[in-house]
Structures are given as C-alpha cells and as structure tokens.
Design a protein around this motif. Sequence first.
Motif, PDB file in Angstrom:
ATOM      1  N   MET A   1       0.803  -1.074  -0.099  1.00 51.00           N
ATOM      2  CA  MET A   1       0.189   0.166   0.447  1.00 51.00           C
ATOM      3  C   MET A   1       0.882   1.319  -0.062  1.00 51.00           C
ATOM      4  O   MET A   1       0.701   2.688  -0.911  1.00 51.00           O
ATOM      5  N   ALA A   2       1.703   1.473   0.721  1.00 47.89           N
ATOM      6  CA  ALA A   2       3.172   2.345   0.944  1.00 47.89           C
ATOM      7  C   ALA A   2       3.394   2.607  -0.357  1.00 47.89           C
ATOM      8  O   ALA A   2       3.483   3.721  -0.574  1.00 47.89           O
TER       9      ALA A   2
ATOM     10  N   PHE B   1       1.238   7.612   3.273  1.00 42.77           N
ATOM     11  CA  PHE B   1       2.526   7.073   3.198  1.00 42.77           C
ATOM     12  C   PHE B   1       3.026   6.558   3.925  1.00 42.77           C
ATOM     13  O   PHE B   1       3.281   5.180   5.272  1.00 42.77           O
ATOM     14  N   MET B   2       2.908   7.810   5.006  1.00 40.90           N
ATOM     15  CA  MET B   2       3.265   7.892   6.781  1.00 40.90           C
ATOM     16  C   MET B   2       2.680   6.896   7.846  1.00 40.90           C
ATOM     17  O   MET B   2       3.463   6.325   7.808  1.00 40.90           O
ATOM     18  N   GLN B   3       1.200   6.566   6.920  1.00 41.07           N
ATOM     19  CA  GLN B   3       0.853   5.635   8.128  1.00 41.07           C
ATOM     20  C   GLN B   3       1.111   4.787   7.594  1.00 41.07           C
ATOM     21  O   GLN B   3       0.844   3.664   8.816  1.00 41.07           O
ATOM     22  N   TYR B   4       1.148   4.499   6.565  1.00 38.38           N
ATOM     23  CA  TYR B   4       1.571   2.310   6.494  1.00 38.38           C
ATOM     24  C   TYR B   4       2.870   1.937   6.769  1.00 38.38           C
ATOM     25  O   TYR B   4       3.575   1.108   6.661  1.00 38.38           O
TER      26      TYR B   4
ATOM     27  N   THR C   1       9.178   9.312  10.682  1.00 39.11           N
ATOM     28  CA  THR C   1       8.098  10.096  10.287  1.00 39.11           C
ATOM     29  C   THR C   1       8.458  11.667   9.801  1.00 39.11           C
ATOM     30  O   THR C   1       7.841  12.097   8.895  1.00 39.11           O
ATOM     31  N   ALA C   2      10.068  12.152  10.228  1.00 40.36           N
ATOM     32  CA  ALA C   2      10.182  13.598  10.087  1.00 40.36           C
ATOM     33  C   ALA C   2      10.599  13.414   8.608  1.00 40.36           C
ATOM     34  O   ALA C   2      10.655  13.948   7.940  1.00 40.36           O
ATOM     35  N   ALA C   3      11.503  12.260   8.308  1.00 45.15           N
ATOM     36  CA  ALA C   3      11.891  12.550   7.090  1.00 45.15           C
ATOM     37  C   ALA C   3      11.031  12.247   5.623  1.00 45.15           C
ATOM     38  O   ALA C   3      11.254  12.483   4.834  1.00 45.15           O
ATOM     39  N   VAL C   4       9.996  11.765   6.304  1.00 40.24           N
ATOM     40  CA  VAL C   4       8.670  11.582   5.064  1.00 40.24           C
ATOM     41  C   VAL C   4       8.344  12.864   4.863  1.00 40.24           C
ATOM     42  O   VAL C   4       7.449  13.234   3.680  1.00 40.24           O
TER      43      VAL C   4
ATOM     44  N   GLY D   1       7.925   7.511  -4.734  1.00 38.90           N
ATOM     45  CA  GLY D   1       9.418   7.661  -4.810  1.00 38.90           C
ATOM     46  C   GLY D   1       9.996   7.450  -3.800  1.00 38.90           C
ATOM     47  O   GLY D   1      11.193   8.027  -2.853  1.00 38.90           O
ATOM     48  N   LEU D   2       8.712   7.437  -1.933  1.00 33.96           N
ATOM     49  CA  LEU D   2       9.900   7.755  -0.548  1.00 33.96           C
ATOM     50  C   LEU D   2       9.676   5.922  -0.144  1.00 33.96           C
ATOM     51  O   LEU D   2      10.182   5.975   1.162  1.00 33.96           O
ATOM     52  N   SER D   3       9.934   5.055  -1.211  1.00 31.56           N
ATOM     53  CA  SER D   3      10.268   3.846  -0.440  1.00 31.56           C
ATOM     54  C   SER D   3      11.482   3.503  -0.204  1.00 31.56           C
ATOM     55  O   SER D   3      11.028   2.227   0.826  1.00 31.56           O
ATOM     56  N   TRP D   4      11.914   4.381  -0.825  1.00 32.80           N
ATOM     57  CA  TRP D   4      13.257   3.904   0.422  1.00 32.80           C
ATOM     58  C   TRP D   4      13.019   4.037   1.522  1.00 32.80           C
ATOM     59  O   TRP D   4      14.756   3.320   2.369  1.00 32.80           O
ATOM     60  N   LEU D   5      12.690   4.968   2.218  1.00 33.30           N
ATOM     61  CA  LEU D   5      12.401   5.042   3.336  1.00 33.30           C
ATOM     62  C   LEU D   5      11.421   3.802   4.395  1.00 33.30           C
ATOM     63  O   LEU D   5      12.559   3.411   5.236  1.00 33.30           O
ATOM     64  N   VAL D   6      11.209   3.084   3.870  1.00 32.63           N
ATOM     65  CA  VAL D   6      10.506   1.532   4.637  1.00 32.63           C
ATOM     66  C   VAL D   6      12.342   0.842   4.255  1.00 32.63           C
ATOM     67  O   VAL D   6      12.237   0.410   5.446  1.00 32.63           O
TER      68      VAL D   6
END
Length: 304
Positions: free
Chosen positions: A148-149, A276-279, A252-255, A155-160
């Motif tokens: 879902m994220a 995305f942040m919630q996921y 969270t801050a990075a997102v 584009g933000l998947s690297w944070l995961v």
Amino acid sequence: MLKLLARFGRPYLGHILAVIALQLLTVGAILFLPALNAQIIDDGIAAGDTGVIWSLGGIMLAVAFAQLASAIASVWFAARSAMSIGRDLRAAIFRRVSRFSSYQMSQFGPATLITRATNDVQQLQMVTLMSLSMLVMAPIMAAGGVVMALREDAGLSWLVWVAVPIIVVIMVGAGLKMMPLFRQMQEAIDDVNHTLREQITGMRVVRAFVRQDYETQRFTKANQHLTDLAVGVGKIFVLLFPLISLVLHIATAAVLWFGGMRVADGLVEVGSLTAFMQYLLQILMAVMMATMIFLMIPRAMVAA
C-alpha cells in the motif's frame, strides 16, 4: 515446543483458524483506512467537496467498526485457545506426576514439578496467546503495508528499506542480550521455589536447630539472584522502547521532509503523503510486534 503446542492445540484448531480469518479481516481494515483518509484529503478537502467527505467518512466509520468487531472476536478466540491449551497441559502434568514412583518423585523433586505445572505452563500460555494475537497479524500487516505504501508513493519507498532494518537490528540485538537471561531466570525461579518449599516443610526442624539466620540468608541469596536477572532484563527493555520510538519519530520526520519536497514539486498529493506516513508506521509497528514475540520464544522453549 512446537510439537507440544501442536499436540495440545489440535482440539482447538477451529478456534485457531477463526483467529487467522479474523486477523486477516482486521489487517485488511487497518490497511484500507489510510487510503480512504488520503481520498478524503485529496478529493474532498482539497476540492472543497463536502459530499465526498461525508460519503467517504461514512465508509471509514463502517470499516472502523468492522475492524473493532473483528479485533475483539480474534482476541476472544485467541485467549480461549491459549487458556484451554494451558488447562490441558496442567491436567496432563498432574496425571503424569500422580503416576510417578517414589524414586521418580525424589529424582525430579516436588519444587521442580510445581514450577513445571505453574510457571512453565504460564510461559507457554503467554507465547500462544501473543502468537495468535500478534504473530499472525504482523507479517500480513508488514507485507500489506509495503504494497500500500508503494501504491501511494513509490518515490519514498527507500525510507521503508532504511527504517525496517534499523528496527530489526535493535530488536535482534536486544533479543541476543535477553535470551541467556531468560534461560537463567527459569532456573532461578525453580531455585526460589525449591528453597521456599524446603523451608516451609522443614520449619520445625529449622527452629529446633536454631537455623533461622542461615535459612534466611539462603533464601535471600536465591531471591536476590532472581531479582538481579529480572532487573537485567528490565534494563534492556528500558533502553529498547526509547530507541524504537526514536526510529519511529525520525522516520516520520523524514517522510514529512522528503515528502514535502515531492508535494512542492507536484509529484505527490498531500493525502497520499499522509497515507504513506501511516503505512510506514504500520510496517515498523508490525516488525516490532513480530520481534517482541520472538524475544519471548527462548523462555517458552526452556519451559517446554
């Protein structure tokens, strides 16, 4: 341990399957809610369409009630299964011990047998309950959260892929520290029970030979050893949760930071960023839940 739980859990297979089905429903609802929230923000609030807000809000409310009902039902079935397995285990231990010969009874010792039927069964009960309540949910939530994220913003998947390994390293490191302490705690509990039972049954002899001070020191030593082990485990837990909270807040801050740049560039909408942040937080919580269960397994294996 798995053979033992499988043997005593077989009569409650229906309850366990019900837990799995209800957990799937719960996780599905949990994963669906952020997507609905994103739609409300992007299609309702941003566009000023109150009709969309009311309709999607109603769906969110229905999904939330469905999640609540399925979560309550799954915990009920999990608790019912775990407590029933514990009851059957205690009954089996009692039947087995009642057939022991005098030699076997003296070989094991009453204190050890009491520990087996009380503390050890309780450890297996707790692992069964936590596994059914969380371990089934955690991998589904983690996998579903990743899908879902990525659906919201790839584009933000690297944070995961950065945050999840950090959480795993912290939890595994804590587990490696706590495993030996848990094994020693089982032996220390046995020692305290053994010492206390000897002193209670031999109270008259202790008084007759004026051995109160010696027996007090003996119990104090066993009790202090158990206390020191429990405090050692507690110190690790004290460090564990602040470290995890730190990772969650940094993620969270990075997102918000990198997601804000993507919103400014028009690459993602505000609602999608919120979802995305919630996921991401759900994925990290799922990893944490699964690792917490694995921290309990060594103690349960010793008990088994």
